[in-house]
Design a protein around this motif. Structure first.
Motif, mmCIF file in Angstrom:
data_model
loop_
_atom_site.group_PDB
_atom_site.id
_atom_site.type_symbol
_atom_site.label_atom_id
_atom_site.label_comp_id
_atom_site.label_asym_id
_atom_site.label_seq_id
_atom_site.Cartn_x
_atom_site.Cartn_y
_atom_site.Cartn_z
ATOM 1 N N GLN A 182 62.393 123.354 77.021
ATOM 2 C CA GLN A 182 63.329 122.316 76.578
ATOM 3 C C GLN A 182 62.597 121.145 75.935
ATOM 4 N N ARG A 183 61.472 120.747 76.505
ATOM 5 C CA ARG A 183 60.689 119.636 75.925
ATOM 6 C C ARG A 183 60.158 120.010 74.541
ATOM 7 N N GLU A 184 59.601 121.206 74.445
ATOM 8 C CA GLU A 184 59.050 121.626 73.159
ATOM 9 C C GLU A 184 60.163 121.786 72.126
ATOM 10 N N GLU A 185 61.290 122.297 72.545
ATOM 11 C CA GLU A 185 62.426 122.430 71.624
ATOM 12 C C GLU A 185 62.880 121.057 71.149
ATOM 13 N N ASN A 186 62.857 120.075 72.026
ATOM 14 C CA ASN A 186 63.217 118.710 71.654
ATOM 15 C C ASN A 186 62.230 118.150 70.622
ATOM 16 N N ASP A 187 60.936 118.395 70.833
ATOM 17 C CA ASP A 187 59.930 117.952 69.867
ATOM 18 C C ASP A 187 60.158 118.611 68.509
ATOM 19 N N LEU A 188 60.454 119.894 68.526
ATOM 20 C CA LEU A 188 60.699 120.605 67.274
ATOM 21 C C LEU A 188 61.988 120.142 66.607
ATOM 22 N N SER A 189 62.965 119.719 67.392
ATOM 23 C CA SER A 189 64.208 119.190 66.817
ATOM 24 C C SER A 189 63.929 117.944 65.989
ATOM 25 N N TYR A 190 63.045 117.099 66.487
ATOM 26 C CA TYR A 190 62.666 115.888 65.753
ATOM 27 C C TYR A 190 61.983 116.265 64.435
ATOM 28 N N LEU A 191 61.031 117.180 64.514
ATOM 29 C CA LEU A 191 60.324 117.640 63.322
ATOM 30 C C LEU A 191 61.306 118.256 62.329
ATOM 31 N N ARG A 192 62.197 119.063 62.813
ATOM 32 C CA ARG A 192 63.186 119.721 61.952
ATOM 33 C C ARG A 192 64.068 118.695 61.255
ATOM 34 N N ARG A 193 64.485 117.670 61.971
ATOM 35 C CA ARG A 193 65.340 116.643 61.359
ATOM 36 C C ARG A 193 64.583 115.873 60.278
ATOM 37 N N LEU A 194 63.298 115.590 60.501
ATOM 38 C CA LEU A 194 62.490 114.954 59.461
ATOM 39 C C LEU A 194 62.408 115.831 58.213
#
Length: 173
Positions: free
Chosen positions: A29-41
């Motif tokens: 879940q933490r890593e998915e959250n980090d990737l969500s930020y990257l994806r939104r950028l």
């Protein structure tokens, strides 16, 4: 944070201790959250490039000479409807240096601070590159979501079948 594999098979999760299943779920879940930020950028950059190319082609109704910067709030607004099965994610900067450096590398690689200085072909190439990165990030996110979901299902199964007890959870075991 554990360096998670691209996906953990449900049978491998089943073989883990309950505390390790919980840890794996939190890490995913933490890593998915980090990737969500990257994806939104990445999506924001993609949206800006598409808007600039549409403006140049006269497809967006704006004056071809007016810069995209004046329309950034509109361009970057979340106007897409949520996808089926979408989940709530707190989009915040990544907690790990690994993703911070990846973000910096991706955004520097496509160095587009001055859109007017680039040709349509250069913007199209940058758009393709960012799109490929976004697909890579999205695929990884989906695998992590599947891992987190499989962990949650395994935890539920253990409680339902009596392998785990609520008292253990409350006592911290």
């Amino acid at each position: 944070m554990v360096d998670l594999p691209d996906g953990v098979a449900p049978e491998a999760i089943r073989a883990l201790t309950l505390s390790r299943v919980r840890e794996l779920m939190r890490d995913a879940q933490r890593e998915e959250n980090d990737l969500s930020y990257l994806r939104r950028l990445l999506q924001g950059r993609i949206d800006i490039l598409r808007a600039e190319l549409a403006r140049r082609a006269g497809r967006d109704g704006a004056e071809p000479t007016s810069p995209v910067v004046g329309r950034l709030p509109e361009i970057l607004s979340e106007s897409r409807p949520p996808t089926r099965g979408a989940r709530h994610v707190n989009v915040q900067p990544p907690r790990t240096d690994r993703y911070r450096s990846w973000i910096e590398q991706l955004l520097a690689d496509v160095g587009l601070s001055d859109l007017a200085a680039h040709t349509d072909a250069e913007l199209g190439e940058a758009l393709d590159k960012l799109g490929a990165h976004e697909q890579e990030v999205s695929s990884r996110r989906h695998r992590l979501q599947r891992t987190a979901d499989d962990c949650a299902a395994e935890i539920t199964r253990r409680y339902r079948e009596g392998e785990a007890k609520v008292d253990d959870l409350l006592s911290g075991r």
